[in-house]
Design a protein around this motif. Structure first.
Motif, PDB file in Angstrom:
ATOM      1  N   THR A   3       0.855  -1.191   0.000  1.00 52.56           N
ATOM      2  CA  THR A   3       0.000   0.000   0.000  1.00 52.56           C
ATOM      3  C   THR A   3       0.887   1.236   0.000  1.00 52.56           C
ATOM      4  OG1 THR A   3      -0.092   0.105   2.427  1.00 52.56           O
ATOM      5  CG2 THR A   3      -1.836  -1.164   1.300  1.00 52.56           C
ATOM      6  N   VAL A   4       0.338   2.366  -0.399  1.00 55.55           N
ATOM      7  CA  VAL A   4       1.119   3.601  -0.453  1.00 55.55           C
ATOM      8  C   VAL A   4       1.537   4.035   0.949  1.00 55.55           C
ATOM      9  CG1 VAL A   4       1.091   6.034  -1.107  1.00 55.55           C
ATOM     10  CG2 VAL A   4       0.008   4.328  -2.597  1.00 55.55           C
ATOM     11  N   CYS A   5       0.590   4.087   1.876  1.00 53.44           N
ATOM     12  CA  CYS A   5       0.927   4.490   3.247  1.00 53.44           C
ATOM     13  C   CYS A   5       1.851   3.474   3.906  1.00 53.44           C
ATOM     14  CB  CYS A   5      -0.346   4.667   4.070  1.00 53.44           C
ATOM     15  SG  CYS A   5      -1.387   6.061   3.546  1.00 53.44           S
ATOM     16  N   TYR A  65      -2.009  -3.732  -7.050  1.00 52.29           N
ATOM     17  CA  TYR A  65      -2.530  -2.889  -5.977  1.00 52.29           C
ATOM     18  C   TYR A  65      -4.032  -3.088  -5.854  1.00 52.29           C
ATOM     19  CZ  TYR A  65      -3.881   1.234  -3.298  1.00 52.29           C
ATOM     20  OH  TYR A  65      -4.426   2.069  -2.348  1.00 52.29           O
ATOM     21  N   THR A  66      -4.486  -3.334  -4.618  1.00 52.44           N
ATOM     22  CA  THR A  66      -5.918  -3.577  -4.390  1.00 52.44           C
ATOM     23  C   THR A  66      -6.486  -2.728  -3.257  1.00 52.44           C
ATOM     24  OG1 THR A  66      -5.383  -5.456  -2.937  1.00 52.44           O
ATOM     25  CG2 THR A  66      -5.797  -5.944  -5.264  1.00 52.44           C
ATOM     26  N   GLY A  67      -5.805  -1.674  -2.881  1.00 49.78           N
ATOM     27  CA  GLY A  67      -6.328  -0.824  -1.808  1.00 49.78           C
ATOM     28  C   GLY A  67      -5.922  -1.354  -0.438  1.00 49.78           C
ATOM     29  N   GLY A  68      -6.824  -1.162   0.534  1.00 45.22           N
ATOM     30  CA  GLY A  68      -6.531  -1.594   1.898  1.00 45.22           C
ATOM     31  C   GLY A  68      -5.540  -0.686   2.602  1.00 45.22           C
ATOM     32  N   GLU A  69      -5.565   0.616   2.284  1.00 48.88           N
ATOM     33  CA  GLU A  69      -4.624   1.556   2.878  1.00 48.88           C
ATOM     34  C   GLU A  69      -4.818   1.666   4.397  1.00 48.88           C
ATOM     35  OE1 GLU A  69      -2.150   3.220   1.619  1.00 48.88           O
ATOM     36  OE2 GLU A  69      -2.449   2.770  -0.516  1.00 48.88           O
TER      37      GLU A  69
END
Length: 401
Positions: free
Chosen positions: A144-146, A244-248
């Protein structure tokens, strides 16, 4: 008509025979499943020479940002490392799949890292964003990005991005800077590719030299930063195969957790815009009208016990600092009418130990403040390559945008 057809049949008989034989052959192969086809080179899913967890400067390496060389020595070492012979190949556009909450969190984490690591410059910010998105899709890092931005921040050392462990998380940014940087982050999440840094997954400033710097492929230079990729398959675009599938995760929780970690004092550097203190203060009786005058050194910590006081203050500033705030803090360091000068650099390794300033130290100055005295107005200067169009002061010589 029949004679013509018979003639055509006789003429084409060999072709019909060949066709019939081929048809029967393929039918037999289909039935028995024995096909001796020409060899087709398959691309292995991970044709690597080293296991993922053994990669140098991985996300689990707690020494990825350490450098013990003086700034000029580090620059010389960095300059001696040649760029890779193969030019950077642009990464694939990032494909965002996630909820609106994921989007907001990813955007803000991407923007925060860009501001903290690269200041306000367009190319500098986009280069940092591209590295982060390259990491998100690389199996060696968080997905994830974060997660990528705050990776390692839960440890006393080994933060992947310096700003998450050196006290910079307490810093605030102007609304204008947030707005501009968020727009760039949205563009990156929407598929914008900053091609100059290619598939880079690492970078560092040119005035530091981490142990891994000569072991990865140096592929680009943007502003003061050098960009790197792993050698071999792990540094290729094909290695960035994670979807990438989200879940940040919640960035506020990550930030709070990072700030609660007990870190070595060396990682927590005082900055002028935060504490209004100096990394090093040099004072003397009559306080150095000329930089050639005798001076007293600061104590072993680099912090003068009687600071703030008239004299010469060496301070640590940051590219995202508000110019007006820097001036206000500098004034706080210079009370009264005595001679007082403030010099600012954006990296602690660049701050000299004594006066007079060398030519190199002057060339790397980011901020200079001379207090008003004897009816002379304040003299305020900024490195305008970093502090573009400051609302106060002027540009340092040879440091215009």
């Amino acid at each position: 008509m029949d004679e013509n057809r018979s003639g055509q049949l006789r003429e084409n008989a060999p072709l019909y025979a060949v066709s019939t034989i081929l048809t029967l052959a393929f039918a037999a192969l289909a039935v028995f499943g024995v096909v001796d086809r020409p060899a087709i080179k398959a691309v292995p899913s991970s044709p690597v020479s080293a296991p993922l967890d053994a990669l140098l400067a991985s996300a689990e390496d707690e020494g990825t940002i350490l450098s013990t060389l003086p700034a000029e020595d580090a620059r010389m070492r960095n300059a001696a490392v040649p760029f890779a012979e193969t030019a950077p190949t642009a990464a694939r556009p990032f494909v965002f799949r996630g909820s609106s909450t994921d989007r907001t969190r990813a955007r803000d984490c991407l923007a925060l890292a860009a501001m903290a690591e690269a200041g306000a410059g367009d190319a500098d910010q986009r280069a940092v964003m591209q590295v982060i998105l390259n990491r998100v899709r690389h199996p060696a890092f968080a997905d994830t990005v974060c997660g990528v931005v705050f990776q390692g921040s839960e440890r006393p050392t080994g933060c992947q991005f310096t700003f998450t462990c050196d006290g910079s998380l307490a810093r605030s940014y102007s609304e204008d800077l947030w707005r501009t940087t968020r727009q760039r982050a949205e563009e990156a999440l929407g598929g914008y590719v900053h091609a100059p840094v290619g598939t880079a997954t690492h970078y560092h400033a040119d005035y530091v030299y981490p142990a891994w710097s000569g072991e990865l492929d140096k592929i680009a230079s943007v502003g003061p930063h050098l960009f790197f990729r792993w050698r071999g398959w792990w540094g290729s675009g094909a290695a960035m195969s994670a979807r990438y599938t989200g879940g940040e995760p919640d960035p506020l929780r990550l930030r709070k957790a990072a700030q609660e970690v007990d870190r070595p004092v060396a990682f927590l550097l005082p900055r002028l815009a935060e504490q209004g203190t100096a990394v090093r203060t040099i004072t003397a009786s009559g306080a150095a009208e000329s930089e050639e005058a005798p001076v007293e050194a600061a104590d072993a910590s680099g912090q003068s016990p009687d600071s703030p006081a008239p004299g010469v203050h060496f301070v640590l500033v940051a590219r995202w600092d508000s110019p007006q705030t820097l001036v206000e803090r500098a004034r706080a360091l210079c009370p009264g009418d005595a001679y007082c000068q403030v010099y600012g650099w954006d990296d602690a390794a660049l701050i000299p130990a004594e006066l007079p300033l060398t030519g190199e130290a002057r060339s790397l100055l980011r901020f200079s403040f001379l207090a008003a005295r004897n009816d002379n107005a304040e003299a305020i200067y900024f490195d305008c390559r970093i502090f573009a169009s400051p609302p106060v002061g002027a540009c340092l010589p040879r440091a215009r945008p």
